[in-house]
Motif scaffolding. Structure first.
Motif, PDB file in Angstrom:
ATOM      1  N   LEU A 156      -0.043  -0.314  19.359  1.00 20.54           N
ATOM      2  CA  LEU A 156      -1.372   0.192  19.018  1.00 20.54           C
ATOM      3  C   LEU A 156      -2.467  -0.785  19.407  1.00 20.54           C
ATOM      4  N   ARG A 157      -2.202  -2.032  19.165  1.00 18.47           N
ATOM      5  CA  ARG A 157      -3.210  -3.016  19.510  1.00 18.47           C
ATOM      6  C   ARG A 157      -3.406  -3.082  21.017  1.00 18.47           C
ATOM      7  N   GLN A 158      -2.301  -3.019  21.714  1.00 18.20           N
ATOM      8  CA  GLN A 158      -2.359  -3.038  23.183  1.00 18.20           C
ATOM      9  C   GLN A 158      -3.282  -1.938  23.665  1.00 18.20           C
ATOM     10  N   LEU A 159      -3.043  -0.786  23.137  1.00 19.97           N
ATOM     11  CA  LEU A 159      -3.818   0.374  23.536  1.00 19.97           C
ATOM     12  C   LEU A 159      -5.296   0.149  23.269  1.00 19.97           C
ATOM     13  N   ALA A 160      -5.595  -0.312  22.075  1.00 19.14           N
ATOM     14  CA  ALA A 160      -6.993  -0.512  21.707  1.00 19.14           C
ATOM     15  C   ALA A 160      -7.639  -1.558  22.593  1.00 19.14           C
ATOM     16  N   GLU A 161      -6.909  -2.587  22.887  1.00 21.22           N
ATOM     17  CA  GLU A 161      -7.461  -3.680  23.677  1.00 21.22           C
ATOM     18  C   GLU A 161      -7.761  -3.243  25.110  1.00 21.22           C
ATOM     19  N   ILE A 162      -6.835  -2.555  25.689  1.00 19.10           N
ATOM     20  CA  ILE A 162      -7.034  -2.111  27.070  1.00 19.10           C
ATOM     21  C   ILE A 162      -8.286  -1.261  27.178  1.00 19.10           C
ATOM     22  N   GLU A 163      -8.453  -0.419  26.198  1.00 17.94           N
ATOM     23  CA  GLU A 163      -9.599   0.482  26.263  1.00 17.94           C
ATOM     24  C   GLU A 163     -10.904  -0.288  26.236  1.00 17.94           C
ATOM     25  N   ALA A 164     -10.865  -1.518  25.701  1.00 23.07           N
ATOM     26  CA  ALA A 164     -12.109  -2.286  25.602  1.00 23.07           C
ATOM     27  C   ALA A 164     -12.340  -3.183  26.804  1.00 23.07           C
ATOM     28  N   MET A 165     -11.453  -3.142  27.773  1.00 30.54           N
ATOM     29  CA  MET A 165     -11.546  -4.087  28.890  1.00 30.54           C
ATOM     30  C   MET A 165     -12.728  -3.859  29.823  1.00 30.54           C
ATOM     31  N   ALA A 166     -13.150  -4.900  30.442  1.00 36.16           N
ATOM     32  CA  ALA A 166     -14.267  -4.810  31.394  1.00 36.16           C
ATOM     33  C   ALA A 166     -13.786  -4.401  32.777  1.00 36.16           C
ATOM     34  N   THR A 167     -14.694  -4.349  33.778  1.00 35.94           N
ATOM     35  CA  THR A 167     -14.361  -3.728  35.048  1.00 35.94           C
ATOM     36  C   THR A 167     -13.715  -4.584  36.136  1.00 35.94           C
ATOM     37  N   LYS A 225       2.416  21.727  16.819  1.00 33.01           N
ATOM     38  CA  LYS A 225       3.848  21.678  17.084  1.00 33.01           C
ATOM     39  C   LYS A 225       4.322  20.349  17.644  1.00 33.01           C
ATOM     40  N   ASP A 226       3.414  19.515  18.075  1.00 36.39           N
ATOM     41  CA  ASP A 226       3.843  18.222  18.606  1.00 36.39           C
ATOM     42  C   ASP A 226       3.378  17.106  17.694  1.00 36.39           C
ATOM     43  N   PRO A 227       4.218  16.118  17.475  1.00 36.96           N
ATOM     44  CA  PRO A 227       3.743  14.957  16.709  1.00 36.96           C
ATOM     45  C   PRO A 227       2.745  14.153  17.531  1.00 36.96           C
ATOM     46  N   LYS A 228       1.955  13.337  16.844  1.00 39.29           N
ATOM     47  CA  LYS A 228       0.925  12.585  17.553  1.00 39.29           C
ATOM     48  C   LYS A 228       1.477  11.381  18.302  1.00 39.29           C
ATOM     49  N   LEU A 229       2.579  10.843  17.801  1.00 40.07           N
ATOM     50  CA  LEU A 229       3.086   9.578  18.334  1.00 40.07           C
ATOM     51  C   LEU A 229       3.374   9.617  19.838  1.00 40.07           C
ATOM     52  N   PRO A 230       4.065  10.646  20.340  1.00 37.73           N
ATOM     53  CA  PRO A 230       4.310  10.653  21.782  1.00 37.73           C
ATOM     54  C   PRO A 230       3.012  10.639  22.582  1.00 37.73           C
ATOM     55  N   SER A 231       1.974  11.347  22.078  1.00 39.90           N
ATOM     56  CA  SER A 231       0.701  11.360  22.800  1.00 39.90           C
ATOM     57  C   SER A 231       0.118   9.964  22.890  1.00 39.90           C
ATOM     58  N   LEU A 232       0.242   9.211  21.791  1.00 35.08           N
ATOM     59  CA  LEU A 232      -0.277   7.848  21.790  1.00 35.08           C
ATOM     60  C   LEU A 232       0.435   7.002  22.832  1.00 35.08           C
ATOM     61  N   LEU A 233       1.749   7.142  22.898  1.00 37.12           N
ATOM     62  CA  LEU A 233       2.510   6.355  23.858  1.00 37.12           C
ATOM     63  C   LEU A 233       2.138   6.734  25.289  1.00 37.12           C
ATOM     64  N   LYS A 234       1.944   8.042  25.490  1.00 39.46           N
ATOM     65  CA  LYS A 234       1.534   8.472  26.830  1.00 39.46           C
ATOM     66  C   LYS A 234       0.190   7.866  27.202  1.00 39.46           C
ATOM     67  N   MET A 235      -0.696   7.844  26.201  1.00 42.69           N
ATOM     68  CA  MET A 235      -2.017   7.272  26.446  1.00 42.69           C
ATOM     69  C   MET A 235      -1.901   5.798  26.812  1.00 42.69           C
ATOM     70  N   LEU A 236      -1.006   5.105  26.157  1.00 44.54           N
ATOM     71  CA  LEU A 236      -0.804   3.679  26.434  1.00 44.54           C
ATOM     72  C   LEU A 236      -0.384   3.484  27.882  1.00 44.54           C
ATOM     73  N   ILE A 237       0.576   4.268  28.309  1.00 46.19           N
ATOM     74  CA  ILE A 237       1.056   4.131  29.680  1.00 46.19           C
ATOM     75  C   ILE A 237      -0.059   4.434  30.662  1.00 46.19           C
ATOM     76  N   TRP A 238      -0.808   5.499  30.367  1.00 48.11           N
ATOM     77  CA  TRP A 238      -1.906   5.862  31.248  1.00 48.11           C
ATOM     78  C   TRP A 238      -2.943   4.752  31.287  1.00 48.11           C
ATOM     79  N   ALA A 239      -3.302   4.236  30.102  1.00 44.79           N
ATOM     80  CA  ALA A 239      -4.327   3.205  30.027  1.00 44.79           C
ATOM     81  C   ALA A 239      -3.885   1.963  30.778  1.00 44.79           C
ATOM     82  N   GLN A 240      -2.616   1.607  30.643  1.00 45.20           N
ATOM     83  CA  GLN A 240      -2.114   0.442  31.372  1.00 45.20           C
ATOM     84  C   GLN A 240      -2.225   0.678  32.885  1.00 45.20           C
TER      85      GLN A 240
END
Lengths: 668, 242
Positions: free
Chosen positions: B8-19, B202-217
């Motif tokens: 979760l932290r990884q995800l949050a941090e990446i989203e805050a990164m500069a260009t 019908k879908d749990p939220k957790l997989p979406s979060l993980l997908k977002m992490l991969i995308w963000a990375q």
């Protein structure tokens, strides 16, 4: 392991239901089996209905309801209520024959009674089944104008039970039709409650969105209430829902916005919103189920008759995307219908859309649809062709190369002229009207296929829409066509038929008939003879209409028809004079003066044209006619019109006066 | 749980990164991660949402007791749904159908595709158990009408019925239909339909979060070099590639 259906043959099951009426337990088992056999299985539903299962089930429901009233809640009685209600609901689910059987068997009042049952599950079953019934057109009409009915409806909407609120919403969606009903519901606070329910659970949200669309549709007053301050931020909520995860929610939210926009065009005008709606609907088209089917219809309602939206859609490649969907066969009828209608709307005004459609090589799919099993699909295909054939440029030129046009388009269209469905016939007539306007090739193709005979036949139909459209097609056919073609048409139609069409009860038919005659006599002098046949039957009919008709379009066509006749020989001109001027002893104002003084400049123009032709100087009898016109006060009328506000009128008036003056100014 | 924190932290941090594409050392990254605040309640809700959507009743109940997190569906309804899911997973399709109909008769009546898949599964089970005659009869009486009612099902119908043509069913080209994964697929479909009918996602939220992490990375990869999470189950931070 599962046993196959043959171990519980339908006939056995039904006899078990009917016998042992006293043995609630055996009934329960049989009911449950029946229910499990029919759910999801339309074929079984139909066979059970034919075997008379529905009345048996309803009687079990009825007796169980009666028992409950007499004694305390009993687990077995509840179970019977539950299973019988569920079975009835399943029979009625998405299946008109089932709904009819259920209503005929008298299930309705018993199901209504279940809504106030203490057992939640029984309430659920009753509400669900009623909802199924209300989704059909065969459902009893709900009278929204009676106070107690509205109170009951509100109690449904205010219930804690989701199935019950769903029922309330369903009743509104399927029974509310008139603007009076919409207002009554809105005034009673139903609108407010529905807006509240949008914020509820997924099922409540979808159900109330659907109802909102129904209540708002076409009613500006209710729309303003919806958008007004007491409704909170209803529009914002709906707009948010267009981005929801659930496709059905997105679709319903879009439909809500479209309905608002269509009812009150001043709202939701910005390009951003419009583009978003188009894009969301486009994306929803990809859904393989019902949502995808309905998305196409929603798109149609968004863009129909609105050029700027069609342009916007074109820029988003909607034509391409719709054609791609068409290629993904085999498609269900509803989906094909929706796509074809959307294409018809897209191509209705914009040449760019039409060329794009034709360049994508899907025309063969459209023409295939002309012979589809479903009348709706056939009609939609005709409408699509009607839009495409509005194009009179190179595009159509390319099409008409050789046999393609004839075999693929004209022949099927002519065949559809005697389709069993009126709407298909009307739509086919529309397409034909466009095809026969220009290009001799098309006209002769059409005639070769026996089209004129069909049109003549349809012009005698009892159905006004068919008459109008058939005569319109004939009108287009006679436009700028050669004498041989005109002769053929006149022969098929006959003078008396044409005269009676001119005097048809429907003004729109009169208009088209007069326009047809105008085209018929236009051109060379021989053509003018048509109106003179049978003692000038047609000419008299025209004269009569010019005296009695009130619709401007009818008068204009009539006047032009006479004007064209007046371009003929002496005999023709005198006949026109006879129609236009009052006879000796007749003190009524001449119709020509009446029309010269009409408010509509188009009519004034047409009237002056006739005078121009009548006073044409090089005709032998011109002088005599000028004298008659002067005596009838027409010359002075013309002099009053020298500065008519309309340029068209002014120019013709001056031309006519110029011609009249060549015979002297009449001052003696 | 600590892995979850990291993700979760990884995800949050990446989203805050500069260009601009910079290099970020492990130390710098760890520091940034530690600066990100994630609330425990949010995590608990995510976990509860996962357990409840997947239908792990006992786990959900226990988690509720131990963490005090409120489940977003009534746990009682989960039990019924799980019974259905289990029945399909065990190949008791008829039982599953009856249970679904008891739960909510609308589900199968308004979901032709789901109903077709359940019927298809019944056929597969009959074939698996070698009951060829029953299977043939079933295919004719129950499945063929589905194909008539909806042309979209014809292709899959033919594929399933083709199983009857093979002697050695397990090794035939369409043998995958007999695989357990087919049961699981059908079970998942039923589960989703029940959840939707109960107005639950019908879908749990957790997989979406993980997908977002991969995308963000992946997005950040274009702009920076930093410690990535390459292996989700362990959520270990790699070395920034030089």
């Amino acid at each position: 392991m599962p046993a196959s259906a043959s171990a519980h043959r339908p006939e056995d099951l039904i006899s078990r239901l009917r016998s042992a009426a006293a043995d609630g337990g055996a009934n329960l088992k049989a009911l449950r089996e029946l229910k499990n056999q029919i759910i999801g299985n339309r074929t079984k539903k139909l066979s059970y209905i034919k075997l008379g299962a529905v009345p048996s089930v309803v009687s079990i429901l009825a007796s169980a309801s009666a028992d409950v009233k007499a004694t305390d809640a009993d687990a077995d009685a509840d179970a019977l209520l539950l299973q019988s209600a569920a079975a009835i609901g399943s029979f009625a689910c998405g299946f008109d024959a089932g709904v009819k059987a259920v209503i005929d068997a008298g299930a309705f009042p018993h199901l209504l009674g279940l809504i106030s049952h203490p057992n939640d599950k029984v309430v659920d079953a009753g509400a669900r089944s009623l909802k199924m019934i209300y989704q059909s057109k065969l459902a009893p009409k709900y009278d929204f104008l009676q106070d107690k009915n509205v109170t009951f409806l509100l109690s449904l909407l205010n219930s804690e039970n989701e199935n019950v609120t769903g029922l309330g919403a369903s009743i509104i969606t399927h029974s509310c039709e008139t603007s009076i009903e919409q207002k009554a519901l809105s005034d009673a606070g139903v609108l407010k409650r529905l807006i509240c329910l949008i914020g509820g659970s997924l099922c409540q949200r979808d159900a109330s969105l659907e109802s909102l669309v129904t209540i708002i549709k076409g009613n500006p007053e209710v729309v303003s209430k919806f958008l007004g301050p007491e409704s909170g931020r209803a529009l914002t909520a709906v707009t948010e829902l267009t981005k929801d995860r659930c496709p059905r929610t997105r679709l319903l939210a879009c439909m809500c916005m479209i309905v608002i926009r269509n009812t009150c065009p001043c709202y939701l005008q910005d390009v951003g919103t419009k583009t978003k709606l188009v894009l969301i609907l486009l994306e929803l088209l990809d859904d393989p189920g019902q949502v995808g089917d309905e998305a196409a219809f929603a798109l149609s309602s968004l863009i129909a008759e609105k050029e700027e939206l069609q342009k916007l859609a074109f820029e988003e490649n909607v034509v391409d995307k719709l054609c791609n969907h068409l290629r993904k066969g085999p498609l269900q009828a509803k989906r094909i219908q929706g796509i074809l209608l959307a294409l018809a709307d897209l191509c209705s005004k914009l040449e760019s859309c039409r060329s794009r459609l034709l360049s994508l090589q899907v025309l063969s799919m459209v023409t295939d649809a002309l012979s589809h099993d479903s009348a709706n699909v056939r009609a939609a295909a005709c409408l699509c062709l009607k839009s495409v054939t509005r194009s009179v440029k190179d595009v159509i030129q390319n099409l008409s190369a050789g046999s393609f046009m004839k075999e693929v388009i004209v022949i099927p269209l002519v065949q559809l002229l005697h389709d069993t469905s009126t709407s298909v016939q009307v739509a086919a007539l529309g397409a034909i009207s466009n095809i026969v306007v220009d290009f001799t090739t098309h006209k002769s193709l059409f005639i070769q296929c026996g089209g004129v005979k069909q049109l003549a036949q349809l012009s005698k139909s009892m159905e006004p829409t068919l008459r109008v459209n058939a005569v319109w097609a004939l009108r287009n056919l006679t436009f700028l066509t050669d004498n041989r073609c005109k002769g053929g048409i006149f022969l098929e139609l006959t003078a008396s038929a044409l005269a009676s069409l001119i005097g048809d009860p429907e003004p729109s038919v009169q208009e088209q008939a007069l326009a047809l005659v105008r085209n018929l006599v236009d051109g060379c002098i021989d053509s003018v003879e048509y109106v003179m046949s049978e003692d000038g039957h047609i000419l008299h009919a025209i004269g009569r209409q010019l005296q009695t008709a009130s619709k401007p379009e009818v008068l204009i066509q009539g006047m032009y028809a006479l004007g064209n006749v007046a371009s003929g020989n002496e005999f023709h001109k005198e006949a026109v004079m006879h129609q236009l001027l009052p006879q000796i002893g007749d003190t009524t104002q001449s119709i020509i003066i009446k029309h010269l003084q009409n408010n509509d400049s188009r009519l004034r123009t047409a009237a002056v044209w006739a005078l121009v032709n009548l006073t044409f100087p090089s005709s032998p009898g011109a002088h005599g006619r000028v004298v008659k016109l002067r005596n009838a006060g027409i010359t002075s009328q013309l002099k009053n019109m020298v500065n008519d506000p309309s340029l068209d009128v002014k120019l013709r008036v001056r031309a006519a006066l110029g011609q009249i003056m060549t015979f002297g100014d009449g001052s003696t | 749980m600590s892995l979850f924190w990291i993700v979760l932290r990884q995800l949050a941090e990446i989203e805050a990164m500069a260009t601009s594409k910079k290099v970020i050392t492990s130390d710098e990254w760890e520091k940034k991660l530690n600066d990100v605040k994630i609330r425990k309640e949010d995590m608990n809700r995510l976990v509860m949402n996962f357990l409840v959507t997947e239908g792990c009743v006992e786990a959900a109940e226990k988690f509720r007791m131990e963490s005090g997190t409120k489940p977003d569906i009534d746990i009682a309804t989960i039990t019924e749904r799980m019974a259905v899911k289990k029945a399909v997973q065990c190949g008791n399709v008829e039982d599953a159908i009856e249970r679904v109909n008891d739960l909510n008769p609308e589900i199968l009546d308004t979901n032709p595709q789901l109903f077709f898949h359940l019927q298809q599964q019944r056929l597969i089970e009959l074939i698996r158990n070698g009951k060829v005659e029953e299977a043939l009869e079933f295919a004719q009486e129950e499945l063929a009408p589905r194909g008539e009612e909806n042309q979209g099902f014809l292709e899959e119908l033919e594929r399933t019925v083709a199983l009857l043509a093979f002697d050695d069913v397990a090794n035939c080209p369409i043998g995958e239909l007999l695989d357990i994964s087919q049961r699981l697929k059908t079970a998942s479909e039923v589960n989703a339909a029940i959840l939707t009918s109960q107005s639950h996602e019908k879908d749990p939220k957790l997989p979406s979060l993980l997908k977002m992490l991969i995308w963000a990375q992946n997005q950040l990869d274009e702009k920076a070099v930093y410690p990535r999470i390459d292996h989700l189950p362990t959520a270990t931070l790699g070395d920034p590639a030089v």
